[in-house]
Write a protein that holds these residues in place. Structure first.
Motif, PDB file in Angstrom:
ATOM      1  N   PRO A   1       0.907  -1.324  -0.109  1.00  0.00           N
ATOM      2  CA  PRO A   1      -0.063   0.035   0.145  1.00  0.00           C
ATOM      3  C   PRO A   1       0.890   1.387  -0.020  1.00  0.00           C
ATOM      4  N   VAL A   2       2.071   1.471   0.622  1.00  0.00           N
ATOM      5  CA  VAL A   2       2.737   2.531   0.739  1.00  0.00           C
ATOM      6  C   VAL A   2       3.401   2.490  -0.510  1.00  0.00           C
ATOM      7  N   LYS A   3       3.949   1.602  -0.930  1.00  0.00           N
ATOM      8  CA  LYS A   3       4.577   1.920  -2.370  1.00  0.00           C
ATOM      9  C   LYS A   3       3.633   2.486  -3.574  1.00  0.00           C
ATOM     10  N   SER A   4       2.673   1.802  -3.515  1.00  0.00           N
ATOM     11  CA  SER A   4       1.643   2.201  -4.701  1.00  0.00           C
ATOM     12  C   SER A   4       1.193   3.841  -4.242  1.00  0.00           C
ATOM     13  N   ALA A   5       1.006   4.071  -2.937  1.00  0.00           N
ATOM     14  CA  ALA A   5       0.657   5.352  -2.597  1.00  0.00           C
ATOM     15  C   ALA A   5       1.773   6.365  -3.010  1.00  0.00           C
ATOM     16  N   LEU A   6       2.994   6.095  -2.818  1.00  0.00           N
ATOM     17  CA  LEU A   6       4.179   6.976  -3.073  1.00  0.00           C
ATOM     18  C   LEU A   6       3.973   7.004  -4.591  1.00  0.00           C
ATOM     19  N   GLN A   7       3.851   6.080  -5.362  1.00  0.00           N
ATOM     20  CA  GLN A   7       4.029   6.206  -6.758  1.00  0.00           C
ATOM     21  C   GLN A   7       2.938   7.037  -7.393  1.00  0.00           C
ATOM     22  N   GLN A   8       1.825   7.105  -6.534  1.00  0.00           N
ATOM     23  CA  GLN A   8       0.793   7.915  -7.251  1.00  0.00           C
ATOM     24  C   GLN A   8       0.790   9.257  -6.894  1.00  0.00           C
ATOM     25  N   LEU A   9       1.630   9.893  -5.953  1.00  0.00           N
ATOM     26  CA  LEU A   9       2.072  11.263  -5.886  1.00  0.00           C
ATOM     27  C   LEU A   9       2.588  11.738  -6.986  1.00  0.00           C
ATOM     28  N   PRO A  10       2.328  13.073  -7.218  1.00  0.00           N
ATOM     29  CA  PRO A  10       3.018  13.730  -8.338  1.00  0.00           C
ATOM     30  C   PRO A  10       4.300  13.943  -8.112  1.00  0.00           C
ATOM     31  N   LEU A  11       4.944  13.765  -9.414  1.00  0.00           N
ATOM     32  CA  LEU A  11       6.592  13.947  -9.214  1.00  0.00           C
ATOM     33  C   LEU A  11       6.925  15.451  -8.772  1.00  0.00           C
TER      34      LEU A  11
ATOM     35  N   ILE B   1       0.685  10.721   2.158  1.00  0.00           N
ATOM     36  CA  ILE B   1      -0.069   9.405   2.080  1.00  0.00           C
ATOM     37  C   ILE B   1      -0.480   8.844   3.350  1.00  0.00           C
ATOM     38  N   LYS B   2      -0.866   9.665   4.192  1.00  0.00           N
ATOM     39  CA  LYS B   2      -1.349   9.370   5.477  1.00  0.00           C
ATOM     40  C   LYS B   2      -2.263   7.915   5.405  1.00  0.00           C
ATOM     41  N   PRO B   3      -3.487   8.329   4.671  1.00  0.00           N
ATOM     42  CA  PRO B   3      -4.380   7.150   4.727  1.00  0.00           C
ATOM     43  C   PRO B   3      -3.791   5.791   4.317  1.00  0.00           C
ATOM     44  N   SER B   4      -2.832   5.941   3.441  1.00  0.00           N
ATOM     45  CA  SER B   4      -2.403   4.529   3.101  1.00  0.00           C
ATOM     46  C   SER B   4      -1.375   4.047   4.299  1.00  0.00           C
ATOM     47  N   LEU B   5      -0.705   5.028   4.956  1.00  0.00           N
ATOM     48  CA  LEU B   5       0.215   4.540   6.149  1.00  0.00           C
ATOM     49  C   LEU B   5      -0.701   3.799   7.056  1.00  0.00           C
ATOM     50  N   PHE B   6      -1.816   4.575   7.397  1.00  0.00           N
ATOM     51  CA  PHE B   6      -2.860   3.961   8.273  1.00  0.00           C
ATOM     52  C   PHE B   6      -3.315   2.589   7.874  1.00  0.00           C
ATOM     53  N   THR B   7      -3.775   2.336   6.515  1.00  0.00           N
ATOM     54  CA  THR B   7      -4.380   1.166   6.134  1.00  0.00           C
ATOM     55  C   THR B   7      -3.128   0.137   6.065  1.00  0.00           C
ATOM     56  N   ALA B   8      -1.889   0.564   5.709  1.00  0.00           N
ATOM     57  CA  ALA B   8      -0.757  -0.412   5.865  1.00  0.00           C
ATOM     58  C   ALA B   8      -0.384  -1.130   7.224  1.00  0.00           C
TER      59      ALA B   8
END
Lengths: 223, 254
Positions: A105-115, A140-147
């Motif tokens: 979850p963390v990886k995909s969230a980081l990848q979705q952040l705009p460059l 990416i707080k929501p993803s951190l929480f999910t992870a």
């Protein structure tokens, strides 16, 4: 009901989640960067516990840490530590076992952040680490929480690995899932039911919590 | 974010402290017991505690599984096996302080939740009433090995192979029988005695001469050589009081 297995389970899941939060985030960050062959292999290895039978992982860990040969013998003779049939061993196993739940979850969230987000941070003179901690992670707080929640919940359900390298030692490796199994084997269905209900309740609350939180904070339900 | 990080570090420190402290728990005698002993070990444990105040922690599984765990460093003080081969091998390889001593002889029965009017145990298995029956894994569970021997001796093993469900230990076989997952199963007299008042069970004794005697051996493990409490429990098993309980729960003692 003897609450020790529940407490052990929560302790195991808690430690695993905390260690993976600290060690897993930089790893997820590294994986989210430009693709390379090494990264693909590393990511494949990290993801494998999702599909690999836990008994396979348990078997290899048992071989690796058995105090009668190889690495395990060396650890035992040099440092007097023994990972099989100990709580420490369960922690090591859980770290591997639950790693994909933290990383993905963390990886995909980081990848979705705009460059442009990190580029702006660099332009303002921030270092890579500063950018990671102060710009990327808060975004990416929501993803951190999910992870974190999924890692915790997944560790609660660990069974095969524990049975292989932890056995069924009361107060040391008898986590809730093993206690259920043990109670059923002893035909003590009341105890089995009690442990199962507690696990069911905790897991239900956690997973529902994630969905409710994400309904308000994330774009996709499993982000 | 900074607050979150310091929180994480704080929790990590607390958890690490807890993790380290978990090693220093009170001394108890850990006994690896064959799954067939589950009913009787509970009473032995209580009786021993009453007499000496010493706490016993039984860990049960198939004898073969326990022996493998002992070889791989499991922290047990005593091993009460369902056979003598496994403890003998452990002694030979230096894991035990003494050669195994037989503390009980097991009695094999065929057990079912259904009233069947047939008299001979193998006829029950061959009949249409039984579509599935359970035996413990002969490779790791001595009671499974005995059941397999009895079936072969009777010449019905091959005919019955397709109906056979192999449980990981005698405990799993007992679960199958009591939940009605199988029509019948090979188990111990001890299981029957313990549960026949709670669930309707029918049992057929398998004649002693159709399977090799299930001599259950016990060893004191190397790590407990100087453990007075463990030695006390080891000796207790051979006292008249303990023997009485063992017999009551469906075993022969020598």
């Amino acid at each position: 009901m003897d609450l020790t297995p529940i407490w052990l389970t929560l302790k195991l899941a808690g430690i695993t989640t905390l260690v993976l939060l600290v060690a897993g985030l930089p790893l997820a960050w590294w994986l989210s960067g430009r693709r390379s062959f090494v990264k693909i292999i590393v990511e494949a290895l990290i993801t494998m516990p999702l599909v690999l039978p836990p008994s396979v992982l348990g078997f290899y860990l048992l071989l690796a840490f058995s105090p009668s040969k190889g690495l395990g013998k060396w650890l035992y003779q040099t440092f007097d530590v023994q990972f099989v049939f100990s709580f420490k061993g369960l922690v090591i196993a859980s770290l591997i076992y639950s790693l994909p739940f933290m990383i993905s979850p963390v990886k995909s969230a980081l990848q979705q952040l705009p460059l442009s987000l990190s580029q702006a941070s660099y332009t303002l003179g921030k270092s890579k680490w500063q950018t990671f901690w102060h710009v990327l992670l808060p975004n990416i707080k929501p993803s951190l929480f999910t992870a974190a929640v999924l890692t915790f919940a997944h560790t609660l359900g660990e069974f095969g690995v524990v049975l292989m390298i932890g056995g069924n030692i009361p107060g040391v490796t008898r986590v809730a899932s093993i206690a259920v199994y043990d109670a059923v084997e002893q035909l003590d269905y009341t105890a089995a039911n009690n442990y199962s209900l507690v696990l069911f309740a905790i897991t239900f609350v956690m997973v529902t919590g994630v969905f409710i939180y994400n309904k308000y904070h994330a774009k996709s339900p499993l982000e | 974010m900074k607050a979150l990080i310091s929180k994480i570090i704080y929790f990590a420190a607390v958890m690490t402290a807890l993790l380290i402290s978990s090693g220093a728990s009170a001394q108890v005698v850990r006994v690896a017991v064959a799954a067939n002993l589950q009913p009787v070990i509970k009473v032995l444990q209580q009786d021993f505690k009453k007499r000496t105040g010493i706490t016993i922690e039984p860990v049960s599984a198939a004898s073969g599984t326990l022996a493998t765990q002992i070889r791989n460093g499991a922290p047990f003080d005593i091993f009460m096996s369902a056979d003598t081969e496994l403890p003998k091998a452990l002694f030979k390889d230096g894991f035990a302080a003494n050669a195994p001593v037989v503390y009980a002889q097991g009695i094999l029965i065929l057990c079912s939740r259904h009233k069947v009017s047939l008299k001979k145990w193998w006829e029950i298995l061959l009949s249409d009433k039984v579509t599935r029956f359970a035996i413990a894994n002969p490779a790791v569970a001595p009671y499974g090995k005995a059941a397999e021997a009895a079936l072969k001796r009777q010449g019905v093993y091959d005919k019955l192979k397709s109906k056979m469900v192999v449980g990981e230990s005698i405990g799993q076989v007992n679960t199958y029988i009591s939940t009605d997952a199988v029509n019948a199963g090979f188990t111990t007299l001890a299981f029957f005695r313990e549960n026949s008042s709670k669930i309707p069970l029918v049992g057929w004794t398998i004649p002693d001469n159709t399977y090799p005697p299930i001599e259950q051996g016990m060893i004191l493990l190397k790590r407990a050589e100087d453990n007075a409490a463990a030695i006390k429990f080891y000796k207790y098993i051979f006292t008249a009081e303990a023997k009485k309980l063992i017999v009551k729960y469906g075993y022969h003692v020598l």
